[in-house]
Design a protein around this motif. Structure first.
Motif, short mmCIF file in Angstrom:
data_model
loop_
_atom_site.label_atom_id
_atom_site.label_comp_id
_atom_site.label_asym_id
_atom_site.label_seq_id
_atom_site.Cartn_x
_atom_site.Cartn_y
_atom_site.Cartn_z
N MET A 172 7.91 -22.56 44.13
CA MET A 172 8.65 -23.18 43.03
C MET A 172 8.24 -22.52 41.71
N THR A 173 9.22 -22.09 40.93
CA THR A 173 8.95 -21.45 39.65
C THR A 173 8.50 -22.48 38.63
N VAL A 174 7.44 -22.14 37.90
CA VAL A 174 6.93 -23.02 36.85
C VAL A 174 7.51 -22.57 35.52
N SER A 175 8.23 -23.47 34.86
CA SER A 175 8.84 -23.16 33.57
C SER A 175 7.91 -23.61 32.45
N ILE A 176 7.52 -22.66 31.59
CA ILE A 176 6.62 -22.95 30.48
C ILE A 176 7.43 -23.26 29.23
N HIS A 177 7.16 -24.40 28.60
CA HIS A 177 7.86 -24.80 27.38
C HIS A 177 7.23 -24.15 26.16
N ALA A 178 7.92 -24.28 25.04
CA ALA A 178 7.40 -23.79 23.77
C ALA A 178 6.13 -24.53 23.39
N PRO A 179 5.27 -23.91 22.58
CA PRO A 179 4.02 -24.57 22.18
C PRO A 179 4.26 -25.88 21.45
N LEU A 180 3.34 -26.79 21.62
CA LEU A 180 3.37 -28.08 20.95
C LEU A 180 2.26 -28.09 19.90
N LEU A 181 2.60 -28.35 18.65
CA LEU A 181 1.61 -28.42 17.58
C LEU A 181 1.69 -29.79 16.94
N PRO A 182 0.97 -30.80 17.45
CA PRO A 182 1.04 -32.14 16.89
C PRO A 182 0.65 -32.14 15.42
N ALA A 183 1.50 -32.74 14.60
CA ALA A 183 1.26 -32.73 13.15
C ALA A 183 -0.06 -33.38 12.80
N ALA A 184 -0.43 -34.40 13.57
CA ALA A 184 -1.64 -35.14 13.20
C ALA A 184 -2.92 -34.37 13.49
N THR A 185 -2.86 -33.33 14.35
CA THR A 185 -4.08 -32.65 14.73
C THR A 185 -4.01 -31.14 14.56
N ALA A 186 -2.85 -30.61 14.16
CA ALA A 186 -2.73 -29.17 14.03
C ALA A 186 -3.68 -28.63 12.98
N VAL A 187 -4.32 -27.51 13.27
CA VAL A 187 -5.26 -26.90 12.35
C VAL A 187 -4.75 -25.50 12.04
N THR A 188 -4.51 -25.20 10.77
CA THR A 188 -4.00 -23.89 10.37
C THR A 188 -5.06 -22.83 10.64
N HIS A 189 -4.67 -21.77 11.37
CA HIS A 189 -5.57 -20.65 11.68
C HIS A 189 -6.87 -21.15 12.31
N ALA A 190 -6.80 -22.16 13.14
CA ALA A 190 -8.01 -22.66 13.78
C ALA A 190 -8.60 -21.59 14.69
N ALA A 191 -9.93 -21.48 14.68
CA ALA A 191 -10.58 -20.50 15.52
C ALA A 191 -10.41 -20.88 16.99
N ALA A 192 -10.14 -19.89 17.82
CA ALA A 192 -9.99 -20.14 19.26
C ALA A 192 -11.33 -20.60 19.82
N TYR A 193 -11.26 -21.41 20.88
CA TYR A 193 -12.50 -21.85 21.52
C TYR A 193 -13.27 -20.65 22.05
N ALA A 194 -14.56 -20.63 21.83
CA ALA A 194 -15.37 -19.49 22.23
C ALA A 194 -15.39 -19.29 23.74
N ASP A 195 -15.26 -20.39 24.48
CA ASP A 195 -15.29 -20.28 25.94
C ASP A 195 -13.89 -20.32 26.55
N GLY A 196 -12.89 -20.01 25.75
CA GLY A 196 -11.53 -19.89 26.26
C GLY A 196 -10.72 -21.17 26.13
N PRO A 197 -9.43 -21.08 26.41
CA PRO A 197 -8.55 -22.25 26.31
C PRO A 197 -8.92 -23.33 27.31
N ARG A 198 -8.55 -24.56 26.97
CA ARG A 198 -8.86 -25.72 27.83
C ARG A 198 -7.57 -26.24 28.45
N LEU A 199 -7.65 -26.59 29.72
CA LEU A 199 -6.48 -27.12 30.40
C LEU A 199 -6.41 -28.64 30.21
N LEU A 200 -5.23 -29.12 29.83
CA LEU A 200 -4.98 -30.55 29.68
C LEU A 200 -3.86 -30.93 30.64
#
Length: 347
Positions: free
Chosen positions: A1-29
């Motif tokens: 089954m093909t997995v369709s990836i949606h556009a990024p979600l940037l919640p207004a309440a938590t979005a951080v401009t130019h936030a530094a990426a996590y040092a140990d890589g992205p986290r799965l939610l």
């Protein structure tokens, strides 16, 4: 089954401009319900994207769904290359130990075995409504809609419930560290009718179930049960409609019986929400999530929900001061599991 990836979600309440990426890589939610499993990656604080919604019925196990998401081409390039070390899952189920058996789906798994199978260093699994409750302080005005009056008291306890495949219930109470989410299974409390119509519906449901919980009626299958019960009670034909069709006909003004189903459903939900508000002393407000109510839009605002919410005899004035909100954010549980995972890794 093909997995369709949606556009990024940037919640207004938590979005951080130019936030530094996590040092140990992205986290799965992940947010796993009885019908769909939703996955995303958080690349930096508040930057959530690469969202996919997979049907639970399309995969034999949660591990299979997770691995299908992780193997999707969009995650195999760019910032998502390499192993994902940390993950957090919100799931529509009690989580009381290592073994998780879903109530409204056939998936079951060991948390530690799933962690090892997917190659995570950290895997947290939390009840979905406990996770959603943790998101409540981060919702901005554009991610919720107030129904009726009242005003939230700062640092007041908050209640949460939502109808979808089942009926989720939780609460958020202030504590020394900030907030603590309740691990509630309040959707399984015994249903209590408040008028003759609801008594008739309950009698009809007793013909099929030994115990009629609030979830039996305040869920997708609950809409169908209310429809059948009202058809029987009023002597009208039972067209055996599914929940989406009941809602469509009601919102389209095509069926008076379907419209009555929605009114009854919303009234019952108001009673349960009022019970929750009084039980928790939820002067920070009651929040409505789940898949059903947000789809009702203005029909919900015009329903008996708010009047039934306040219909508590001597406590009418008390409840009139408690605001009620419908959560309108697309993927609010991601905010909650992100906060839970961040706290775990920080400790």
């Amino acid at each position: 089954m093909t997995v369709s990836i949606h556009a990024p979600l940037l919640p207004a309440a938590t979005a951080v401009t130019h936030a530094a990426a996590y040092a140990d890589g992205p986290r799965l939610l992940a947010d796993v319900g009885g019908t769909n499993a939703r996955f995303a990656l958080e690349s930096a604080p508040g930057q959530i994207g690469f969202i996919a919604v997979l049907p639970c019925a399309g995969y034999p196990t949660l591990a299979a769904a997770l691995q299908a998401y992780l193997a999707s081409p969009a995650l195999s390039a760019g910032m998502c290359a390499g192993r994902i070390r940390h993950a957090a899952i919100a799931i529509a189920n009690p989580v009381t130990g290592d073994l998780v058996r879903m109530t409204n789906h056939h998936w079951e798994f060991s948390i530690d075995a799933l962690r090892r199978e997917c190659g995570f260093d950290t895997l947290l699994v939390e009840n979905d409504f406990s996770a959603l409750a943790r998101a409540l302080p981060y919702l901005d005005a554009g991610q919720k809609c107030q129904i009726g009056g009242g005003a939230a008291r700062e640092h007041g306890a908050m209640g949460l419930l939502g109808a979808g495949t089942g009926l989720g219930v939780s609460g958020l109470v202030p504590c020394r560290e900030g907030w603590s989410a309740l691990r509630s299974e309040g959707g399984h409390v015994t249903f209590s009718p408040v008028n003759d119509t609801e008594i008739a519906i309950l009698r009809f449901a007793w013909g099929q179930f030994e115990h009629v919980s609030a979830e039996r009626l305040l869920s997708g299958v609950g809409l169908e049960l209310i429809y059948r019960a009202l058809a029987h009670h009023t002597g009208q034909p039972d067209c055996k409609l599914a929940a989406p069709e009941i809602t469509r006909r009601a919102l389209g003004g095509e069926c008076a019986l379907c419209d009555q189903v929605i009114d009854v459903f919303c009234g019952m939900l108001g009673t349960v929400a009022g019970n929750l508000a009084i039980t928790l002393g939820a002067q920070g407000g009651i929040y409505i999530g789940g898949g059903i109510v947000p789809r009702l839009g203005e029909r919900f605002a015009a329903s008996p929900f708010r009047s039934r919410f306040e219909q508590k005899g001597r406590f009418v004035a008390y409840l009139a001061q408690v605001p009620t909100f419908v959560i309108t954010a697309d993927y609010p549980a991601f905010l909650g599991v992100s906060a839970i995972l961040a706290e775990k890794l920080a400790s």
